[in-house]
Design a protein around this motif. Structure first.
Motif, PDB file in Angstrom:
ATOM      1  N   PRO A   4       0.787  -1.233   0.000  1.00 50.84           N
ATOM      2  CA  PRO A   4       0.000   0.000   0.000  1.00 50.84           C
ATOM      3  C   PRO A   4       0.823   1.289   0.000  1.00 50.84           C
ATOM      4  O   PRO A   4       0.374   2.305  -0.516  1.00 50.84           O
ATOM      5  CB  PRO A   4      -0.831  -0.086   1.282  1.00 50.84           C
ATOM      6  N   ARG A   5       2.026   1.253   0.552  1.00 53.41           N
ATOM      7  CA  ARG A   5       2.868   2.459   0.605  1.00 53.41           C
ATOM      8  C   ARG A   5       3.763   2.596  -0.614  1.00 53.41           C
ATOM      9  O   ARG A   5       4.435   3.603  -0.778  1.00 53.41           O
ATOM     10  CB  ARG A   5       3.737   2.438   1.852  1.00 53.41           C
ATOM     11  N   GLY A   6       3.796   1.576  -1.450  1.00 50.47           N
ATOM     12  CA  GLY A   6       4.654   1.590  -2.632  1.00 50.47           C
ATOM     13  C   GLY A   6       3.823   1.529  -3.904  1.00 50.47           C
ATOM     14  O   GLY A   6       3.079   2.451  -4.212  1.00 50.47           O
ATOM     15  N   LEU A   7       3.942   0.414  -4.615  1.00 51.57           N
ATOM     16  CA  LEU A   7       3.225   0.245  -5.879  1.00 51.57           C
ATOM     17  C   LEU A   7       1.738  -0.064  -5.710  1.00 51.57           C
ATOM     18  O   LEU A   7       1.014  -0.161  -6.689  1.00 51.57           O
ATOM     19  CB  LEU A   7       3.882  -0.874  -6.700  1.00 51.57           C
ATOM     20  N   ARG A   8       1.301  -0.223  -4.471  1.00 48.59           N
ATOM     21  CA  ARG A   8      -0.111  -0.472  -4.137  1.00 48.59           C
ATOM     22  C   ARG A   8      -0.637  -1.793  -4.706  1.00 48.59           C
ATOM     23  O   ARG A   8      -1.795  -1.897  -5.103  1.00 48.59           O
ATOM     24  CB  ARG A   8      -0.985   0.691  -4.582  1.00 48.59           C
ATOM     25  N   LEU A   9       0.240  -2.773  -4.742  1.00 52.48           N
ATOM     26  CA  LEU A   9      -0.186  -4.107  -5.148  1.00 52.48           C
ATOM     27  C   LEU A   9      -0.734  -4.830  -3.933  1.00 52.48           C
ATOM     28  O   LEU A   9      -0.300  -4.585  -2.809  1.00 52.48           O
ATOM     29  CB  LEU A   9       0.994  -4.890  -5.728  1.00 52.48           C
ATOM     30  N   ARG A  10      -1.695  -5.705  -4.155  1.00 61.04           N
ATOM     31  CA  ARG A  10      -2.200  -6.535  -3.067  1.00 61.04           C
ATOM     32  C   ARG A  10      -1.110  -7.541  -2.705  1.00 61.04           C
ATOM     33  O   ARG A  10      -0.466  -8.107  -3.582  1.00 61.04           O
ATOM     34  CB  ARG A  10      -3.480  -7.242  -3.493  1.00 61.04           C
ATOM     35  N   LEU A  11      -0.925  -7.749  -1.428  1.00 62.45           N
ATOM     36  CA  LEU A  11       0.140  -8.627  -0.957  1.00 62.45           C
ATOM     37  C   LEU A  11      -0.416  -9.929  -0.388  1.00 62.45           C
ATOM     38  O   LEU A  11      -1.505  -9.966   0.181  1.00 62.45           O
ATOM     39  CB  LEU A  11       0.944  -7.940   0.149  1.00 62.45           C
ATOM     40  N   ALA A  12       0.377 -10.963  -0.536  1.00 64.73           N
ATOM     41  CA  ALA A  12       0.180 -12.237   0.152  1.00 64.73           C
ATOM     42  C   ALA A  12       1.580 -12.791   0.350  1.00 64.73           C
ATOM     43  O   ALA A  12       2.558 -12.241  -0.181  1.00 64.73           O
ATOM     44  CB  ALA A  12      -0.691 -13.190  -0.658  1.00 64.73           C
ATOM     45  N   GLY A  13       1.704 -13.855   1.125  1.00 67.16           N
ATOM     46  CA  GLY A  13       3.033 -14.405   1.325  1.00 67.16           C
ATOM     47  C   GLY A  13       3.015 -15.803   1.912  1.00 67.16           C
ATOM     48  O   GLY A  13       2.020 -16.256   2.472  1.00 67.16           O
ATOM     49  N   LEU A  14       4.142 -16.460   1.748  1.00 66.82           N
ATOM     50  CA  LEU A  14       4.375 -17.796   2.273  1.00 66.82           C
ATOM     51  C   LEU A  14       5.654 -17.720   3.094  1.00 66.82           C
ATOM     52  O   LEU A  14       6.640 -17.128   2.653  1.00 66.82           O
ATOM     53  CB  LEU A  14       4.545 -18.763   1.099  1.00 66.82           C
ATOM     54  N   TYR A  15       5.618 -18.286   4.304  1.00 64.09           N
ATOM     55  CA  TYR A  15       6.791 -18.217   5.173  1.00 64.09           C
ATOM     56  C   TYR A  15       6.868 -19.470   6.028  1.00 64.09           C
ATOM     57  O   TYR A  15       5.903 -20.226   6.133  1.00 64.09           O
ATOM     58  CB  TYR A  15       6.749 -16.955   6.052  1.00 64.09           C
ATOM     59  N   ASP A  16       8.021 -19.694   6.650  1.00 62.81           N
ATOM     60  CA  ASP A  16       8.228 -20.831   7.540  1.00 62.81           C
ATOM     61  C   ASP A  16       7.701 -20.476   8.935  1.00 62.81           C
ATOM     62  O   ASP A  16       7.895 -19.349   9.403  1.00 62.81           O
ATOM     63  CB  ASP A  16       9.710 -21.187   7.639  1.00 62.81           C
ATOM     64  N   ALA A  17       7.067 -21.430   9.595  1.00 65.53           N
ATOM     65  CA  ALA A  17       6.464 -21.175  10.910  1.00 65.53           C
ATOM     66  C   ALA A  17       7.467 -20.598  11.909  1.00 65.53           C
ATOM     67  O   ALA A  17       7.100 -19.756  12.725  1.00 65.53           O
ATOM     68  CB  ALA A  17       5.836 -22.452  11.461  1.00 65.53           C
ATOM     69  N   ALA A  18       8.718 -21.014  11.829  1.00 66.05           N
ATOM     70  CA  ALA A  18       9.729 -20.498  12.760  1.00 66.05           C
ATOM     71  C   ALA A  18       9.944 -18.996  12.592  1.00 66.05           C
ATOM     72  O   ALA A  18      10.444 -18.331  13.500  1.00 66.05           O
ATOM     73  CB  ALA A  18      11.050 -21.233  12.564  1.00 66.05           C
ATOM     74  N   GLU A  19       9.528 -18.451  11.472  1.00 61.05           N
ATOM     75  CA  GLU A  19       9.710 -17.022  11.184  1.00 61.05           C
ATOM     76  C   GLU A  19       8.486 -16.188  11.556  1.00 61.05           C
ATOM     77  O   GLU A  19       8.439 -14.995  11.281  1.00 61.05           O
ATOM     78  CB  GLU A  19      10.033 -16.826   9.697  1.00 61.05           C
ATOM     79  N   GLU A  20       7.493 -16.801  12.202  1.00 57.14           N
ATOM     80  CA  GLU A  20       6.261 -16.071  12.521  1.00 57.14           C
ATOM     81  C   GLU A  20       6.480 -14.786  13.299  1.00 57.14           C
ATOM     82  O   GLU A  20       5.873 -13.764  12.965  1.00 57.14           O
ATOM     83  CB  GLU A  20       5.269 -16.979  13.247  1.00 57.14           C
ATOM     84  N   PRO A  21       7.326 -14.770  14.332  1.00 56.93           N
ATOM     85  CA  PRO A  21       7.512 -13.504  15.046  1.00 56.93           C
ATOM     86  C   PRO A  21       8.016 -12.376  14.136  1.00 56.93           C
ATOM     87  O   PRO A  21       7.550 -11.236  14.244  1.00 56.93           O
ATOM     88  CB  PRO A  21       8.550 -13.841  16.122  1.00 56.93           C
ATOM     89  N   TYR A  22       8.912 -12.709  13.246  1.00 60.27           N
ATOM     90  CA  TYR A  22       9.458 -11.701  12.334  1.00 60.27           C
ATOM     91  C   TYR A  22       8.384 -11.221  11.353  1.00 60.27           C
ATOM     92  O   TYR A  22       8.256 -10.026  11.088  1.00 60.27           O
ATOM     93  CB  TYR A  22      10.664 -12.277  11.587  1.00 60.27           C
TER      94      TYR A  22
END
Length: 191
Positions: A58-76
């Motif tokens: 929203p603050r840049g190109l205003r593209l809708r975001l989604a993502g995939l990450y490892d559970a160990a990285e949840e806090p980050y």
């Protein structure tokens, strides 16, 4: 990376193996992500999520975001999503509502569990790497570990192996066995 007027959404992933797997899965599902205006963007590691979300969201190109990450990285991931003010990201359910989905260990773990170790070994055999995998299993550091753990570790022992197997393991999947996080991240932008 998508550019131009067709770009409307991105799926942020840690690396190229995640990108290869998601793009292969989309093709397997009969989807054309480019035609849908969705790009799968490898970030070069989860520590870059803030920069990518800033530039593309929203603050840049205003593209809708989604993502995939490892559970160990949840806090980050939680911290960066909250910092970007994309919405509440305190719980996994809230992160999923924002379009960010966790793989329990990592993408390879999800795919190996979905296929089963025997099916993954058949993929290795088809690629001419089963003998190499057996030698790997026989190394002293690997003794006593499960076949599942061996397979996860083996995927990362050679340059580009994770990328290649990201696609190959998806190709071996039955569509009804697609890991939850992969399925949900691909369908998020359809809502």
């Amino acid at each position: 990376m998508l550019t131009g007027t067709n770009a409307r959404a991105v799926i942020l992933v840690e690396g190229w193996s995640d990108q290869a797997a998601l793009e292969s899965l989309a093709v397997k599902q009969g989807r054309d992500l480019t035609a849908e205006g969705i790009g799968v963007v490898p970030m070069g590691g989860i520590t870059n999520i803030g920069k990518f979300a800033q530039a593309l969201g929203p603050r840049g190109l205003r593209l809708r975001l989604a993502g995939l990450y490892d559970a160990a990285e949840e806090p980050y991931v939680r911290h960066n999503l909250q910092r970007m003010e994309l919405g509440s990201a305190q719980t996994r359910e809230e992160r999923e509502a924002l379009g960010f989905f966790a793989c329990e260990a990592d993408l390879e773990d999800e795919l190996i569990r979905a296929l089963g170790s025997a099916a993954v070994e058949r993929v290795l055999e088809g690629e001419g790497e089963l003998a190499s995998f057996r030698r790997f299993q026989d190394q002293p550091a690997q003794r006593g570990r499960s076949t599942h753990a061996h397979l996860r570790r083996f995927m990362g022992t050679r340059a580009r192996r994770k990328i290649r197997y990201g696609s190959l393991l998806v190709d071996a999947l039955q569509l009804e066995c697609v890991p939850r996080a992969l399925d949900l991240v691909l369908t998020h932008h359809r809502r």
